[in-house]
Write an enzyme that holds these catalytic residues in place. Structure first.
Site, PDB file in Angstrom:
ATOM      1  N   SER A  84       0.826  -0.755   0.189  1.00 60.01           N
ATOM      2  CA  SER A  84       0.047  -0.151   0.014  1.00 60.01           C
ATOM      3  C   SER A  84       1.434   1.054  -0.054  1.00 60.01           C
ATOM      4  CB  SER A  84      -1.327   0.307   1.634  1.00 60.01           C
ATOM      5  OG  SER A  84      -1.787   1.061   1.493  1.00 60.01           O
ATOM      6  N   LYS A 119      -1.282  -0.372  -4.757  1.00 63.08           N
ATOM      7  CA  LYS A 119      -2.272   0.002  -3.282  1.00 63.08           C
ATOM      8  C   LYS A 119      -2.157   1.182  -3.853  1.00 63.08           C
ATOM      9  CE  LYS A 119      -5.022  -0.006   0.391  1.00 63.08           C
ATOM     10  NZ  LYS A 119      -5.877  -0.513   1.019  1.00 63.08           N
ATOM     11  N   LEU A 120      -2.412   2.451  -4.554  1.00 58.83           N
ATOM     12  CA  LEU A 120      -2.020   3.773  -4.269  1.00 58.83           C
ATOM     13  C   LEU A 120      -2.758   4.050  -3.866  1.00 58.83           C
ATOM     14  CD1 LEU A 120      -1.637   4.737  -8.018  1.00 58.83           C
ATOM     15  CD2 LEU A 120       0.219   3.939  -6.291  1.00 58.83           C
ATOM     16  N   LYS A 121      -2.858   5.174  -2.870  1.00 67.19           N
ATOM     17  CA  LYS A 121      -3.687   6.174  -1.740  1.00 67.19           C
ATOM     18  C   LYS A 121      -4.203   7.289  -2.914  1.00 67.19           C
ATOM     19  CE  LYS A 121      -4.597   3.953   1.954  1.00 67.19           C
ATOM     20  NZ  LYS A 121      -4.785   3.029   2.620  1.00 67.19           N
ATOM     21  N   ASP A 171      -7.130   3.009  -2.829  1.00 65.89           N
ATOM     22  CA  ASP A 171      -7.811   3.513  -2.000  1.00 65.89           C
ATOM     23  C   ASP A 171      -7.648   4.795  -1.281  1.00 65.89           C
ATOM     24  OD1 ASP A 171      -8.970   2.603   0.624  1.00 65.89           O
ATOM     25  OD2 ASP A 171      -7.357   2.187   1.858  1.00 65.89           O
ATOM     26  N   ASN A 208     -10.164   5.666   1.137  1.00 63.30           N
ATOM     27  CA  ASN A 208     -10.751   5.247   2.744  1.00 63.30           C
ATOM     28  C   ASN A 208     -11.116   6.803   3.002  1.00 63.30           C
ATOM     29  OD1 ASN A 208      -6.999   5.075   2.856  1.00 63.30           O
ATOM     30  ND2 ASN A 208      -8.458   4.288   4.283  1.00 63.30           N
ATOM     31  N   GLU A 257     -11.173   0.665  -3.277  1.00 60.67           N
ATOM     32  CA  GLU A 257     -11.593   0.488  -2.130  1.00 60.67           C
ATOM     33  C   GLU A 257     -12.361   1.791  -1.265  1.00 60.67           C
ATOM     34  OE1 GLU A 257      -8.611  -0.885  -0.505  1.00 60.67           O
ATOM     35  OE2 GLU A 257      -8.917  -1.370   1.846  1.00 60.67           O
ATOM     36  N   ASP A 284     -13.809  -1.620   2.866  1.00 62.48           N
ATOM     37  CA  ASP A 284     -12.986  -1.898   3.491  1.00 62.48           C
ATOM     38  C   ASP A 284     -14.112  -1.181   4.517  1.00 62.48           C
ATOM     39  OD1 ASP A 284     -11.360  -1.763   5.705  1.00 62.48           O
ATOM     40  OD2 ASP A 284      -9.715  -0.346   4.410  1.00 62.48           O
ATOM     41  N   LYS A 332     -10.602  -7.426   7.204  1.00 60.25           N
ATOM     42  CA  LYS A 332      -9.784  -6.883   8.405  1.00 60.25           C
ATOM     43  C   LYS A 332     -10.108  -7.416   9.513  1.00 60.25           C
ATOM     44  CE  LYS A 332      -7.854  -2.826   6.726  1.00 60.25           C
ATOM     45  NZ  LYS A 332      -8.288  -1.274   6.397  1.00 60.25           N
ATOM     46  N   GLY A 373      -4.653  -4.644   6.031  1.00 60.32           N
ATOM     47  CA  GLY A 373      -3.613  -4.002   6.822  1.00 60.32           C
ATOM     48  C   GLY A 373      -3.682  -3.147   7.631  1.00 60.32           C
TER      49      GLY A 373
HETATM   50  O1  SMG Z   1      -0.463  -2.540   6.173  1.00 63.20           O
HETATM   51  O2  SMG Z   1       0.500  -2.317   5.159  1.00 63.20           O
HETATM   52  C1  SMG Z   1      -0.434  -2.063   5.510  1.00 63.20           C
HETATM   53  C2  SMG Z   1      -1.648  -1.070   5.795  1.00 63.20           C
HETATM   54  C3  SMG Z   1      -2.268  -0.841   4.259  1.00 63.20           C
HETATM   55  O3  SMG Z   1      -3.637   0.934   3.213  1.00 63.20           O
HETATM   56  C4  SMG Z   1      -3.647  -0.353   4.253  1.00 63.20           C
HETATM   57  N1  SMG Z   1      -4.228   0.104   5.321  1.00 63.20           N
HETATM   58  O4  SMG Z   1      -7.568   1.273   4.466  1.00 63.20           O
HETATM   59  O5  SMG Z   1      -6.808  -0.196   3.529  1.00 63.20           O
HETATM   60  C5  SMG Z   1      -6.447   0.611   3.948  1.00 63.20           C
HETATM   61  C6  SMG Z   1      -5.107   1.407   5.663  1.00 63.20           C
HETATM   62  C7  SMG Z   1      -5.744   1.613   6.896  1.00 63.20           C
HETATM   63  C8  SMG Z   1      -4.671   2.157   7.321  1.00 63.20           C
HETATM   64  S1  SMG Z   1      -4.685   3.562   7.065  1.00 63.20           S
HETATM   65  C9  SMG Z   1      -3.515   4.224   8.731  1.00 63.20           C
HETATM   66 MG    MG Z   2      -8.912   0.296   2.675  1.00 70.22          MG
END
Ligand code: SMG
Ligand code: MG
Length: 370
Positions: free
Chosen positions: A135, A161-163, A189, A191, A214, A239, A263, A291
């Site tokens: 990520s 995966k790109l935020k 993703d 969020n 996501e 998610d 998760k 994760g």
């Molecule tokens: O554990 O590699 C990891 C984090 C992966 O992007 C990740 N997690 O929304 O999926 C998600 C985020 C939640 C944590 S963001 C602080």
């Molecule tokens: Mg997510």
């Protein structure tokens, strides 16, 4: 198993690099570890609540308080503490899945360690290694993003995966697709960062041929996810919205997603995760393991979960070095051809590194069972 008590330990660990999402940036983590001590030995759990309540309502100080005041007293009252019994005892308390999930993980670890059965085997894993995704946080500019992605691709990660967030979406995502070509498994993703009026903007991401998008919209807004899923070529994955098996069933039934991120902390534990995995399998919906920037303790549980049969997409199960230098466990998770080996030892199958643990410990609270 008879519990003697539970140690709540707070560890402060710097991340190897800043990790930015649509809701904020993480530079270090304040992590709550749960160690149960029983007549058969010990067990470890990791609470994935973040420092601040920005990913979801939970946060680490709140998790510690609800454990001390409400969850542990209920678990201590059990004559025989099994993971199922602990979950049933904690169910009376509303919410707090991350706090509950940490207790369940520790109880399961102790039970399975004593029995010499690995968590993966207990959950019904079918793989001895799992393909790993990474990520990648929001970067200052597209060039920096390309360099970051290149670094992970060189390390062997099989999926990126790109935020994304409003103002950081179509342009950087297309830049990565153009630079790395059609073969790169790519997903995004958000969020919960978008609103219903952003649907047209998100439809432009169809040009990037993504594996999935996501959680673009807030967790309680299934309707807009349904709308996007209808109009977009890119599969919608949930998610934050998926807080239990029954919510997962509903989200799938109304067409809000065609992929699910699992998760264990978000859904209250590994056993609920297994139920979500199974109902998705029955519905023909692929899942993958998410994760929460775990140490090797929580990471071990994620890797076991990722080895289940319907986890057919690579998870955010990156190597220890993605976040930590060093990790908390004696044998950190290392990529081998883009894969991580699934631990085979009893329980989580990892050992905590006592020296490293002492170094990063900020506080220890002992909660006696009696
Ligand atoms: O554990 O590699 C990891 C984090 C992966 O992007 C990740 N997690 O929304 O999926 C998600 C985020 C939640 C944590 S963001 C602080
Ligand atoms: Mg997510």
């Amino acid at each position: 198993m008879k519990l003697e008590g539970v140690e709540l330990r707070r560890v402060r660990m710097p991340l190897v690099g800043r990790f930015e999402t649509s809701f904020g940036a993480e530079l270090d983590r304040d992590i709550l570890l749960v160690r149960i001590v029983s007549d058969t030995g010990e067990g470890w759990g990791e609470c994935v609540a973040m420092n601040d309540p920005l990913y979801s309502a939970e946060y680490v100080d709140g998790a510690q308080q609800v454990l001390e005041r409400h969850l542990l007293p209920r678990v201590f009252a059990l004559p025989d503490a099994t993971a199922e019994a602990a979950n049933a005892a904690m169910a009376q308390v509303k919410g707090h899945p991350m706090a509950k999930g940490a207790v369940e993980m520790a109880v399961l670890d102790a039970e399975l360690r004593a029995a010499g059965v690995s968590l993966a085997e207990h959950l019904g894993a079918v793989r001895d290694r799992v393909p790993c995704g990474v990520s990648v946080g929001i970067q200052p500019d597209p060039d920096t993003l390309l360099r970051e992605v290149a670094r992970y691709v060189e390390q062997g990660y099989v999926r990126v995966k790109l935020k994304i967030a409003p103002g950081w979406d179509v342009e950087p995502v297309l830049a990565v697709r153009d630079h790395f070509g059609a073969e790169l498994l790519l997903q995004v993703d958000a969020n919960c960062g978008y609103r219903p009026e952003d649907v047209p903007r998100l439809l432009e991401l169809d040009d990037a041929d993504l594996l999935l998008i996501e959680q673009p919209f807030p967790e309680d807004d299934l309707d807009t996810h349904v709308e996007l899923a209808r109009r977009s070529r890119t599969p919608v994955c949930l998610d934050e919205s998926i807080t239990s098996a029954s919510v997962a069933r509903h989200a799938i039934a109304v067409g809000a997603c065609s992929v699910v991120n699992i998760k264990s902390g978000r859904v209250g534990g590994l056993l609920e995760s297994r139920r979500i995995h199974d109902l998705c399998a029955e519905a023909g919906v692929p899942v993958w393991c998410g994760g929460m920037l775990e140490t090797g303790i929580g990471r071990a549980a994620n890797v076991a979960l990722a080895a289940l049969p319907n986890c057919t997409l690579p998870g955010d199960t990156s190597a220890s070095s993605r976040y930590w230098d060093p990790d908390l466990i004696t044998e950190p998770f290392e990529l081998q051809d883009g894969m991580l080996p699934v631990p085979t030892g009893g329980g989580l199958g990892v050992e905590v590194d006592a020296e490293r643990l002492a170094e990063v410990t900020a506080s220890v609270t002992w909660c006696p069972a009696g």
